[in-house]
Design a protein around this motif. Structure first.
Motif: not given
Lengths: 53, 796
Positions: B74-94
């Motif tokens: 679900e994009p709305s949830i994903v957006n809240k979880l990730i730290d940073y995103t652009d066209e190429q990469v996404t950063m996330v902390t678990f």
């Protein structure tokens, strides 16, 4: 004795360089995790083609 | 020799659990289950078997195989979880609770071997966090989480992760401030030396130069490093109260102004070294006081207990919806082991809800269709469908959390010694300063002003401000070593001040491990496997204990399974009819003498025997009940009172035991005894105690795994240290005594300094020596005394 003015300027400048270095280290997060690197360094780099990064 | 061989044979190569069957063998390696075997296969396919070289059995058991990461699409949830995103990469902390050894570190940082779409992985070992940078075009967040799950590192994603990110505030720059203050302190000390040792007449120009440099170095110390003291002092003035920061700020200001004045007017060298040293030591003290345990989170509430999303039913389709978007009228589906996030009506399915976390009652409750199920329960059994009747924010559980006890700030808690003393200290200081000013004013104005400023400089309560943080942090590290984790330093003083102890029963003074199970039946391996398979299908705590006791057996299909609430289970395994449960349920009436709970077994109608499950109290409960002499002790339990008789021997009289207490009852009880002027310590474990933990003057959460969820509290105690509680209480009192003693020492220094200062003849050299000497004495006294006290209480 006027050389003292120059010497003090040098010493303060040197100290400032160290202070800046510390600020840089702090800003790049080098002091955030003080434990993991000590473990990481003990792990062998066995890999052949490890595309790091 | 022989022992080690059998160990090798029977423990799983991946997770170290016992292997009870020979079914999962690969390349001479034994595995306990299919899950562990497939993790090994996955790792060996990526040539990551070095994982097993760093530690024996580094994996987590994979016996359970349920997947529920759908909501991560679900994009709305994903957006809240990730730290940073652009066209190429996404950063996330678990947050990955399972990280525990160097193998974990090695494997998690080599994830790109398994999937090249992952660019970069960094583990923070102590925080148990994994920072990942990946290309989201090649791997989705859901696939990433599933990959982590597959190798045995399931991230814990809770509602709190989503919210925490939003309230993330900027870090304070304490370390930078200390660095600046230390830098200036060192330089000013060097530049002040010539002044102390005297400068000859023809070198007077240097004196001016050094003076100016000192003022220059003083500027960042006052306006950058020491800024917070002025802000805090100003705020305390606005609130019409005097905190310790007020005399500190006054001292700093006077030191600076007098230095500037003396340098400007060429009347002296000023006190720049004292100024820089003062601010430096104060900040170091502040840093020490801020010591926290980042491997433990204290700020937990219902949000870290609830999931991020829940599956809703719309037109026959299942769709994950973020919890914040859950409205009244939504139909939701809850599967086995999932938590009901909002009060809802049961529409479909057989609900057997485990409310142990909410009420403390260990037995799951069965609900009929149309009944309201409160939030916080965990469904055990088949999937059920419910209709939400109240939004999450208004449900029973969240209301309990949002009780005024939670929103209340710390101000009506016990005032720390420092806060109490600093008021009088400041008043006395100002009186002496003004008194000496008035005394000299008629005869000599400049001497009067000199005396006034000297008093403020010398009496600046640096040592006083340092004694508490250093004592407390030494105490904190001793508590930490004994597996007792305090939220902050002020808690030590609260611990010393309490006079009433209230305890919860289930999970707090009792433990739920299998040491107390006994099998009184002759069962062969095949029969054990039958019992195991039946119990596997039940989430009843007793069934879980039996499964753990029997160990892993081969899985077999069960048909005709029925769980009769409060009675037992019945089912058909391998053609055998197995009944497990109460005497009536199983059909034996041999009336064996009763001690503890019994679970009876019958296979194909033949009575086989029973398991005895004795209620196991935590070790050291006796020690704690001995506290009765010094403290008022109460027991509050959400359970029924069938253990009253056994428990009463630990308490003074049975009037101190309260059963059937709802969470609100517990909170009210604490409130009631607080009205009588008691300082209450609450010891609890579950969400049901959360309200009482917050309401009490000091809440301690007891847990068997400090990284598991535990309710928000002032302190977290590992169950193994429960017996040391009397020692902890005594040690906290010692700590407070040490603070008092260090206060006396610091006062002595102040009095010596004052006797010089009131005459108006304070030399910069004298101030420069007195300040660090008093600081060093206080710091060494407090650390030595604290460690001595810890040894006396057998805590070091």
């Amino acid at each position: 004795m006027s050389i003292i003015y120059f010497l003090i300027a040098c010493s303060v400048l040197l100290a400032l360089v160290f202070l800046t270095a510390f600020f840089w280290a702090q800003r790049t997060g080098q002091n955030e995790d003080l434990y993991t690197p000590s473990v990481r360094i003990l792990l062998d780099d066995t890999d052949d083609a490890d595309p790091e990064k | 020799m022989k022992g080690s061989q059998t160990l090798e044979k029977t423990s799983c190569y991946h997770c170290g659990d016992d292997c009870t069957t020979q079914n999962y063998i690969l390349e001479d390696k034994h595995f306990c289950c299919q899950g562990c075997k497939s993790v090994y296969q996955l790792l060996s396919a990526s040539q990551l078997c070095n994982y097993y070289n760093y530690n024996d059995h580094p994996g987590a058991t994979r016996a359970r195989t349920d997947r529920r990461f759908e909501y991560l699409s679900e994009p709305s949830i994903v957006n809240k979880l990730i730290d940073y995103t652009d066209e190429q990469v996404t950063m996330v902390t678990f947050y990955i609770p399972h990280i525990h050894c160097s193998s974990c570190l090695w494997l998690l940082e080599k994830l790109n071997r398994i999937n090249p779409a992952i660019h970069y992985c960094r583990v923070d070992f102590l925080k148990k966090q994994l920072n990942i940078r990946f290309s989201h075009q090649q791997i989705s967040l859901r696939q990433l989480v599933e990959l982590l799950y597959d190798i045995g590192y399931e991230p814990l994603i809770s509602l709190q992760d989503v919210i925490k990110k939003q309230n993330a505030t900027g870090k304070d720059q304490l370390v930078q401030k200390i660095a600046v203050a230390g830098f200036c302190f060192g330089n000013v000390m060097l530049l002040s030396f010539p002044e102390y040792f005297g400068i000859s007449l023809y070198e007077q120009s240097f004196k001016q130069f050094f003076g100016w440099l000192n003022v220059l170095f003083g500027l960042p110390v006052v306006f950058y490093s020491g800024r917070e003291y002025f802000v805090s002092a100003w705020q305390s003035l606005l609130r019409k109260s005097l905190n310790i920061d007020f005399p500190l700020a006054l001292g700093v200001a006077v030191l600076f102004l007098r230095t500037v004045f003396e340098v400007f007017t060429h009347t002296g060298a000023g006190f720049a070294d004292t100024l820089c040293g003062l601010v430096f030591f104060l900040l170091v003290g502040k840093f020490v006081q801020k010591k926290t345990y980042h491997h433990i989170s204290f700020e937990r509430d219902y949000r870290s207990f609830f999931p991020v999303a829940v599956n809703t039913m719309a037109e026959g389709d299942e769709k994950p919806v973020p919890l914040s978007d859950l409205h009244t009228g939504h139909r939701i589906r809850i599967r086995n082991n999932e938590i009901i996030p909002a009060d809802a009506i049961l529409l479909k399915g057989q609900a057997l809800i485990d409310f142990s976390f909410v009420t403390g009652e260990a037995l799951p409750v069965s609900k009929t269709l149309g009944e309201i199920i409160y939030a916080g329960g965990r469904q055990t059994g088949e999937a059920i469908e419910l209709e939400v009747v109240k939004p999450v924010s208004q449900s029973y559980l969240t209301q309990l959390w949002n009780n005024e006890a939670f929103t209340r700030k710390q101000d009506n808690r016990i005032q720390t010694f420092n806060q109490k003393v600093s008021k009088y200290f400041t008043v006395a200081l100002l009186l002496i300063a003004i008194g000496s000013l008035l005394f000299w004013l008629p005869s000599d104005i400049s001497r009067g002003i000199a005396a006034f400023t000297a008093v403020l400089i010398v009496a600046c309560p640096c040592a006083l401000a340092l004694s508490t943080p250093f004592t407390m942090s030494a105490a904190l590290s001793i508590f930490d070593r004994n597996l007792f984790y305090l939220k902050n330093t002020a808690v030590v003083e609260q611990l010393a001040a309490i006079d009433t102890i209230v305890m919860d029963k289930t999970g707090t003074i009792t433990t739920g491990n299998n040491q107390c199970i006994q099998l009184n039946a002759q069962l062969n391996d095949n029969e054990k496997a039958l019992v195991y398979n039946i119990c596997m299908h039940s989430s009843h705590p007793l069934s879980r204990m039996i499964c753990r006791y029997l160990g892993n057996h081969e899985w077999a299909p069960v048909t005709g399974l029925a769980e009769i609430a409060g009675k037992g289970i019945v089912g058909l395994v391998k053609g055998c009819h197995v009944r497990i449960g109460s005497e009536q349920h199983v059909g034996s009436y041999n009336n064996t003498p009763s001690a503890g709970t019994k679970v009876h077994i019958s296979i194909d109608g033949n009575y086989k025997g029973y398991f005895t499950l004795a209620q196991q109290y935590r070790e050291g409960l006796k020690n704690i009940s001995a506290l009765e002499k010094e403290y008022e002790m109460f027991l509050l339990s959400g359970d029924q009172d069938h253990e009253r008789f056994e428990l009463v021997r630990f308490f003074k009289d049975s009037g101190r035991l309260f059963f059937n207490q709802s969470p609100q009852d517990k909170l009210d009880f604490i409130n009631r005894i607080q009205q009588h002027g008691n300082k209450v310590m609450m010891i609890g474990d579950g969400l049901n105690d959360a309200g009482a933990l917050k309401q009490s003057d000091l809440g301690i959460a007891v847990t068997d795994n400090v990284n598991n969820f535990s309710p928000g509290s002032d302190a977290i105690m590992d169950g193994r240290s429960f017996a040391k509680l009397p020692g902890f209480l005594k040690f906290s009192k010692d700590t407070v005594r040490i603070i008092h003693a260090s206060f006396v020492i610091s006062l002595t220094y102040n009095l010596i300094g004052l006797s010089y200062a009131v005459t108006g003849k304070l030399s910069p050299l004298f101030a420069a020596i007195l300040m660090p000497v008093s600081t060093v004495t206080i710091i060494s006294f407090t650390s030595l005394a604290t460690h001595f006290a810890a040894r006396k209480r057998k805590l070091s």
